[in-house]
Structures are given as structure tokens and as C-alpha cells.
Design an enzyme around this catalytic site. Sequence first.
Site, PDB file in Angstrom:
ATOM      1  N   GLU A 106       0.843  -1.199   0.000  1.00 59.44           N
ATOM      2  CA  GLU A 106       0.000   0.000   0.000  1.00 59.44           C
ATOM      3  C   GLU A 106       0.878   1.249   0.000  1.00 59.44           C
ATOM      4  O   GLU A 106       2.004   1.237   0.504  1.00 59.44           O
ATOM      5  CB  GLU A 106      -0.915  -0.072   1.242  1.00 59.44           C
ATOM      6  CG  GLU A 106      -1.812   1.101   1.529  1.00 59.44           C
ATOM      7  CD  GLU A 106      -2.862   1.422   0.485  1.00 59.44           C
ATOM      8  OE1 GLU A 106      -2.511   1.481  -0.709  1.00 59.44           O
ATOM      9  OE2 GLU A 106      -4.019   1.668   0.856  1.00 59.44           O
ATOM     10  N   ASP A 110      -3.260   5.959   6.325  1.00 53.44           N
ATOM     11  CA  ASP A 110      -3.838   7.211   6.807  1.00 53.44           C
ATOM     12  C   ASP A 110      -4.743   6.866   7.993  1.00 53.44           C
ATOM     13  O   ASP A 110      -4.252   6.602   9.080  1.00 53.44           O
ATOM     14  CB  ASP A 110      -4.576   7.848   5.627  1.00 53.44           C
ATOM     15  CG  ASP A 110      -5.012   9.271   5.870  1.00 53.44           C
ATOM     16  OD1 ASP A 110      -4.145  10.130   6.035  1.00 53.44           O
ATOM     17  OD2 ASP A 110      -6.229   9.534   5.888  1.00 53.44           O
ATOM     18  N   SER A 111      -6.047   6.774   7.797  1.00 59.03           N
ATOM     19  CA  SER A 111      -6.933   6.396   8.911  1.00 59.03           C
ATOM     20  C   SER A 111      -6.761   4.923   9.280  1.00 59.03           C
ATOM     21  O   SER A 111      -6.994   4.531  10.425  1.00 59.03           O
ATOM     22  CB  SER A 111      -8.389   6.652   8.530  1.00 59.03           C
ATOM     23  OG  SER A 111      -8.819   5.708   7.572  1.00 59.03           O
ATOM     24  N   GLY A 112      -6.385   4.127   8.298  1.00 62.19           N
ATOM     25  CA  GLY A 112      -6.252   2.689   8.530  1.00 62.19           C
ATOM     26  C   GLY A 112      -7.453   1.894   8.033  1.00 62.19           C
ATOM     27  O   GLY A 112      -7.426   0.662   8.058  1.00 62.19           O
ATOM     28  N   THR A 114      -8.652   1.339   5.009  1.00 64.41           N
ATOM     29  CA  THR A 114      -8.371   0.501   3.848  1.00 64.41           C
ATOM     30  C   THR A 114      -7.647  -0.777   4.263  1.00 64.41           C
ATOM     31  O   THR A 114      -8.063  -1.885   3.928  1.00 64.41           O
ATOM     32  CB  THR A 114      -7.493   1.258   2.831  1.00 64.41           C
ATOM     33  OG1 THR A 114      -8.112   2.502   2.532  1.00 64.41           O
ATOM     34  CG2 THR A 114      -7.313   0.458   1.561  1.00 64.41           C
ATOM     35  N   ASP A 166      -1.208  10.676  -5.527  1.00 68.85           N
ATOM     36  CA  ASP A 166      -1.701  11.785  -6.337  1.00 68.85           C
ATOM     37  C   ASP A 166      -2.559  12.743  -5.525  1.00 68.85           C
ATOM     38  O   ASP A 166      -2.967  12.453  -4.407  1.00 68.85           O
ATOM     39  CB  ASP A 166      -2.561  11.248  -7.486  1.00 68.85           C
ATOM     40  CG  ASP A 166      -3.903  10.721  -6.971  1.00 68.85           C
ATOM     41  OD1 ASP A 166      -3.892   9.928  -6.007  1.00 68.85           O
ATOM     42  OD2 ASP A 166      -4.952  11.131  -7.497  1.00 68.85           O
ATOM     43  N   ARG A 172       1.352  12.190  -9.710  1.00 71.63           N
ATOM     44  CA  ARG A 172       1.536  10.793  -9.336  1.00 71.63           C
ATOM     45  C   ARG A 172       2.922  10.254  -9.703  1.00 71.63           C
ATOM     46  O   ARG A 172       3.468   9.415  -9.013  1.00 71.63           O
ATOM     47  CB  ARG A 172       0.459   9.942 -10.030  1.00 71.63           C
ATOM     48  CG  ARG A 172       0.153   8.646  -9.334  1.00 71.63           C
ATOM     49  CD  ARG A 172      -0.778   7.801 -10.155  1.00 71.63           C
ATOM     50  NE  ARG A 172      -2.192   8.079  -9.998  1.00 71.63           N
ATOM     51  CZ  ARG A 172      -2.920   7.759  -8.929  1.00 71.63           C
ATOM     52  NH1 ARG A 172      -2.346   7.189  -7.899  1.00 71.63           N
ATOM     53  NH2 ARG A 172      -4.201   8.026  -8.886  1.00 71.63           N
TER      54      ARG A 172
HETATM   55  P1  IMP Z   1      -6.974   5.090   4.815  1.00 73.09           P
HETATM   56  O1  IMP Z   1      -7.969   4.058   4.466  1.00 73.09           O
HETATM   57  O2  IMP Z   1      -7.596   6.273   5.502  1.00 73.09           O
HETATM   58  O3  IMP Z   1      -5.764   4.577   5.571  1.00 73.09           O
HETATM   59  O4  IMP Z   1      -6.561   5.739   3.465  1.00 73.09           O
HETATM   60  C1  IMP Z   1      -5.525   5.362   2.733  1.00 73.09           C
HETATM   61  C2  IMP Z   1      -5.679   5.908   1.326  1.00 73.09           C
HETATM   62  O5  IMP Z   1      -5.951   7.314   1.303  1.00 73.09           O
HETATM   63  C3  IMP Z   1      -4.383   5.731   0.629  1.00 73.09           C
HETATM   64  O6  IMP Z   1      -4.316   4.489  -0.001  1.00 73.09           O
HETATM   65  C4  IMP Z   1      -4.384   6.884  -0.356  1.00 73.09           C
HETATM   66  O7  IMP Z   1      -5.045   6.482  -1.528  1.00 73.09           O
HETATM   67  C5  IMP Z   1      -5.181   7.949   0.302  1.00 73.09           C
HETATM   68  N1  IMP Z   1      -4.317   8.982   0.930  1.00 73.09           N
HETATM   69  C6  IMP Z   1      -4.236   9.268   2.248  1.00 73.09           C
HETATM   70  N2  IMP Z   1      -3.362  10.260   2.487  1.00 73.09           N
HETATM   71  C7  IMP Z   1      -2.846  10.609   1.278  1.00 73.09           C
HETATM   72  C8  IMP Z   1      -1.877  11.604   0.864  1.00 73.09           C
HETATM   73  O8  IMP Z   1      -1.268  12.359   1.653  1.00 73.09           O
HETATM   74  N3  IMP Z   1      -1.630  11.674  -0.472  1.00 73.09           N
HETATM   75  C9  IMP Z   1      -2.246  10.862  -1.380  1.00 73.09           C
HETATM   76  N4  IMP Z   1      -3.146   9.926  -1.036  1.00 73.09           N
HETATM   77  C10 IMP Z   1      -3.457   9.797   0.284  1.00 73.09           C
HETATM   78 MG    MG Z   2      -4.254   3.944  -1.847  1.00 76.31          MG
END
Ligand code: IMP
Ligand code: MG
Length: 184
Positions: A106, A110-112, A114, A166, A172
Amino acid sequence: MADNPHLADDLRRVLIDEDAIAKRVDELAAEINEKYKDAEEPLILVGVLKGSFIFLADLSRRLTIPHIVDFIAISSYGQKGNQRGEVRLLMDTRENLSGHDVLIVEDILDSGSTLSYLIRTFKARTSKSVATAVFLDKPARHVVDIDIQFKGFEIPDVWVVGYGLDYKERHRTLPYIAEMIPEN
Ligand code: IMP
Ligand code: MG
């Protein structure tokens, strides 16, 4: 870095340059080679589209262990405003993961939401083991606790682009990680 690259107007600064990326990906590949060196079946790398494709390409070319490259596509909702991120599988793997060691690749944690969704999904498929390699981590943003086995860099809570990441499909393919100037 030898030269400062010319930065686009919407970028503030380079956070991680090309040399630092290459060095860290070398180290991660060495850790992965070591961890799976005795595996009986090839490791399946599952890249999360689109953001992971460059990291996955660099990582996989440095692996000396047998491995198979595969991809999934997901969509996530509620990343802005709504804390409870909801994740949906848009495209599944080609490979049958059952009985294999799986390494989810991956771009950024970020939040976790995904990764927690993907780990749960793959474990339910009786993959032999499920581990995660994440290029970037924003610890300040975690909502869900995720155990990451291979991590590139921790970064502050800013929007970053480049090396696969991106902003609205922009930046990207930059060879470095840069911080964006937020739009107002
Ligand atoms: P999560 O599910 O909140 O952990 O989100 C993860 C997804 O958010 C990543 O796979 C990215 O696609 C997107 N994302 C989160 N932060 C960034 C960033 O700073 N730049 C680009 N994409 C981000
Ligand atoms: Mg992603």
C-alpha cells in the site's frame, strides 16, 4: 540530493528525495527477502491500485525470493469529514490467495480503514499469512490500529504526492515525495 528539482507551484517542499526512497526500498526488500526465504510457495504481492504501483514495481524488482505480482482496486468513502471510512472492493485479485503468504502493498496508511478491511478480507480467505508493506505512514491520522510489518517512512499529517500518490490524479509520477500546498 544533488540538485533541487524545480517544484510545481502547488507543492511546498520535497519531503523524501529520490535517493532516500531508493535506499529505503532496498532495505525493505532485504527484510522481505529474509522473512520469506524459507517459504514453500511463492509470496503473493497484492498492490492496492492505483497509489501503490510504483512502490510495488520498485520493491518487487528488488526481491530475490519467488513471488507473484497481483493487484486489487478498492474505493473508500468518508475520508473527509466522516471518520468512519467505508471500503468497497472494486476489482479482486487474479490469484487464489488460499494457502499462500500474502503481502499487501500500500502507498500510505492514513486512517487505517483501507488496510484493516483488506487484512480482514484476506485472512478470511485462509491465506497462510497476511502481512503489510506500507511506503508511508501518517501516525497522527490513525483511527484503526494496524500492525505494519514493513514500513517505509513516517510523515506528518500533510497531503503528499509523488511516487504513486496523487492529488486529483496530479503529480503521481514525480520521483520524490512532496508536500502539497492545501487548496483554499
Ligand atoms: P486510509 O484508508 O484512511 O488509511 O486511506 C488510505 C488511502 O488514502 C491511501 O491508499 C491513499 O489512496 C489515500 N491517501 C491518504 N493520504 C494521502 C496523501 O497524503 N496523499 C495521497 N493519497 C493519500
Ligand atoms: Mg491507496
